[in-house]
Design an enzyme around this catalytic site. Structure first.
Site, PDB file in Angstrom:
ATOM      1  N   ASP A   1     -10.445  10.387  -0.528  1.00  0.00           N
ATOM      2  CA  ASP A   1     -10.236   9.074  -1.123  1.00  0.00           C
ATOM      3  C   ASP A   1     -11.169   8.049  -0.503  1.00  0.00           C
ATOM      4  OD1 ASP A   1      -9.280   6.868  -2.436  1.00  0.00           O
ATOM      5  OD2 ASP A   1      -7.519   6.623  -1.137  1.00  0.00           O
TER       6      ASP A   1
ATOM      7  N   LYS B   1     -13.211   1.642   0.466  1.00  0.00           N
ATOM      8  CA  LYS B   1     -12.570   1.445   1.765  1.00  0.00           C
ATOM      9  C   LYS B   1     -13.618   1.086   2.828  1.00  0.00           C
ATOM     10  CE  LYS B   1      -8.888   4.897   1.115  1.00  0.00           C
ATOM     11  NZ  LYS B   1      -7.713   4.045   1.384  1.00  0.00           N
TER      12      LYS B   1
ATOM     13  N   ASP C   1      -8.272   1.676  -5.291  1.00  0.00           N
ATOM     14  CA  ASP C   1      -7.788   2.345  -4.086  1.00  0.00           C
ATOM     15  C   ASP C   1      -6.289   2.589  -4.137  1.00  0.00           C
ATOM     16  OD1 ASP C   1      -8.030   3.567  -1.634  1.00  0.00           O
ATOM     17  OD2 ASP C   1      -7.818   1.705  -0.491  1.00  0.00           O
TER      18      ASP C   1
ATOM     19  N   GLU D   1      -4.919   4.626  -6.150  1.00  0.00           N
ATOM     20  CA  GLU D   1      -5.145   5.714  -7.115  1.00  0.00           C
ATOM     21  C   GLU D   1      -4.053   6.761  -7.103  1.00  0.00           C
ATOM     22  OE1 GLU D   1      -5.532   7.795  -3.656  1.00  0.00           O
ATOM     23  OE2 GLU D   1      -6.377   5.826  -4.059  1.00  0.00           O
TER      24      GLU D   1
ATOM     25  N   ARG E   1      -0.829   6.600  -7.146  1.00  0.00           N
ATOM     26  CA  ARG E   1       0.225   6.364  -8.147  1.00  0.00           C
ATOM     27  C   ARG E   1      -0.286   6.649  -9.560  1.00  0.00           C
ATOM     28  NH1 ARG E   1       0.733   0.391  -5.938  1.00  0.00           N
ATOM     29  NH2 ARG E   1       0.008   1.563  -4.126  1.00  0.00           N
TER      30      ARG E   1
ATOM     31  N   ASP F   1      -5.565  12.614   2.489  1.00  0.00           N
ATOM     32  CA  ASP F   1      -4.857  11.976   1.380  1.00  0.00           C
ATOM     33  C   ASP F   1      -4.249  12.997   0.420  1.00  0.00           C
ATOM     34  OD1 ASP F   1      -3.968   9.520   0.459  1.00  0.00           O
ATOM     35  OD2 ASP F   1      -5.579   9.298  -0.997  1.00  0.00           O
TER      36      ASP F   1
END
Length: 504
Positions: A274, A281, A351, A353, A355, A292
């Protein structure tokens, strides 16, 4: 790893190492007392002279054991007897087995069965011992050119003082053995780098689990073409910026007497790396974003434990796997996407993502008419701020399900904490342009993330486990923890017991 249960005189046990737990008060437990008598009070004298302090977690090797059949003793401090509980018992185990794993011994015997843990039986203690042993034996050095020598320990005898405890101890050790392997499998998947552990790699792992299961596990893999036809556009949107194709992985374990029995479904977030996507990030510690996918890893680890234990219930593991990268095809802040459920989402932050991937997987779970659904995800940094690294955040639309998961966490010593999921938080997800936004602002970030997921889990009992704080350790001990495989497996075992009680 073998965990035989022994009921013999400890002084006559021939072993390379005898592990002896001792309370700080110096009143020796049954096995320790017999060892002490046979060795001219070796243990008692060491304590009285101050050569060994039985403070909780203190471990000391005695390289010679005169008068005993054991070659050496490993003394372990239990601390104050009055403070002996599940947590301190686990701390003593976690202090013991890393030391034992470093010794040049192929086999050993432990007397932790003597330790009185309030409201816990011989089966629970044997389970904790077996699990802790395997966790301590774990090594991840696949990519080192010169791996450290592997632990030699292959056999750990569990001494019990009461013959009546043997059958339950054997059962506990069997479950602990399965759990230890499941936890370590999840740790390995989590520790693998993102250039190895991709969505396709996870799909291959599922297929291999199915092959190894001798027919107990069937596997379906939905590729991007199948996901597009299905309408799982939010899951696909996460991986649009990556060269790695996304996958929805579905594993079916059928252990119930009837295939029609409603399954318990586990849904894992499998973002194999991620970057944050367009909402990039910061570079510091971004390497840890390979973790992640630890929600997905916990589903794999639990399915592995289930295949070993073979409970009589139906379980489905679903993994939403994607890689979140920024390129010209990536989802942009402000984009609006239609979910598998038919609701539209305004993506305010790419970010957030996880969900987006999970909501389509939760909708997909409806087709199985599940008895319960639990999703597991490294979802929010807000949960880390709220609970740190000790407790997993638990959200649920069903109080009975929440209590069952909390109880399972206490039994497995893989604890969770019940967080609110009140309607008052839902309005933070309001969007001017779509049915909802994918973030609700800084306040109550872990709760609004759960609120988002709850909108896709309104047809069945559902719980969300936010493991962002518990899935891995940072710093010098960096690595995946394997949590919450213990909690999830115990939850399933409890459901098997409930079904058995109803049938009787």
């Amino acid at each position: 790893m073998e965990f035989p249960v022994l009921t013999v005189n400890p002084a006559k046990v021939e072993t390379a190492c005898f592990v002896v737990p001792v309370f700080k008060e110096g009143d020796l437990l049954p096995a320790a007392a017999k060892l002490d008598d046979a060795s001219e009070r070796l243990i008692g004298q060491l304590i009285e002279r101050g050569d060994f302090d039985p403070a909780l977690g203190n471990v000391q090797l005695i390289p010679f054991a005169p008068g005993l059949a054991a070659e050496r003793l490993l003394l372990v401090g239990l601390g104050d007897r009055a403070k002996c509980n599940e947590g301190n018992f686990r701390k003593a185990l976690d202090a013991t087995f890393p030391v034992l794993a470093r010794l040049p011994v192929d086999e050993a015997v432990v007397a932790f069965g003597d330790v009185p843990v309030p409201e816990r039986d011989a089966a629970w203690k044997a389970r904790m011992i077996a699990e802790a042993t395997l966790r301590a034996m774990y090594r991840f050095d696949t990519f080192k050119s010169e791996p450290a020598p592997a632990p030699r320990l292959e056999r750990l005898g569990l001494l019990v003082s009461d013959n009546a405890e043997s059958p339950t101890s054997e059962q506990g050790a069997r479950i602990g053995n399965a759990l230890g392997h499941g936890i370590n499998y999840a740790r390995t998947l989590g520790n693998l780098p993102g250039n190895v552990c991709t969505p396709r790699y996870l799909a291959d792992q599922a297929v291999q689990l199915g092959r190894d299961s001798e027919g107990s596990l069937s596997v379906d893999i939905l590729d991007e073409e199948a996901l597009e036809a299905l309408g799982a556009r939010t899951l696909l949107s996460v991986g649009r910026g990556s060269a790695e194709p996304s996958r929805l992985i579905v594993m079916h374990y059928r252990g119930a007497e009837s295939d029609d029995e409603a399954p318990h479904v586990l849904v894992g977030k499998g973002i194999t790396f991620d970057t944050g996507g367009i909402s990039l990030k910061p570079g510091a510690d971004m390497d840890e974003m390979k973790f992640d996918m630890c929600g997905a890893a916990s589903v794999f680890g639990t399915m592995k434990a289930v295949l070993d234990i073979k409970p009589k219930l139906n379980v489905i593991g679903i993994v939403a796997a994607a890689e979140n990268m920024p390129d010209g095809h990536a989802t942009k802040p402000g984009d609006i996407i239609k979910t598998l459920k038919g609701l539209t989402v305004e993506v305010l932050n790419t970010d957030a993502e996880g969900r987006l991937a999970l909501c389509d997987a939760l909708t997909y779970a409806e087709r199985f008419e599940p008895a319960s659904v639990v999703d597991i995800a490294t979802l929010t940094g807000a949960c880390v701020i709220a609970l740190g690294a000790h407790a997993t955040g638990l959200f649920s639309n069903d109080d009975d399900l929440a209590l069952s998961l909390l109880d399972a966490g206490e039994t497995a010593w893989d604890r969770a904490w019940h967080m609110p999921l009140w309607d008052e938080y839902q309005s933070q997800l309001d969007s001017n342009f779509a049915d909802m936004a994918n973030i609700g602002g800084r306040p109550a970030g872990s709760i609004t993330a759960a609120c988002y997921l709850s909108r896709f889990a309104d047809t069945y009992p559902w719980a969300h486990l936010d493991i962002a704080g518990t899935a891995w350790l940072s710093g010098k001990q960096k690595g995946a923890s394997g949590r919450p495989v213990g909690l999830l497996t115990q939850y399933l075992l409890d459901r098997e017991e409930d079904a058995r009680d109803i049938a009787e």
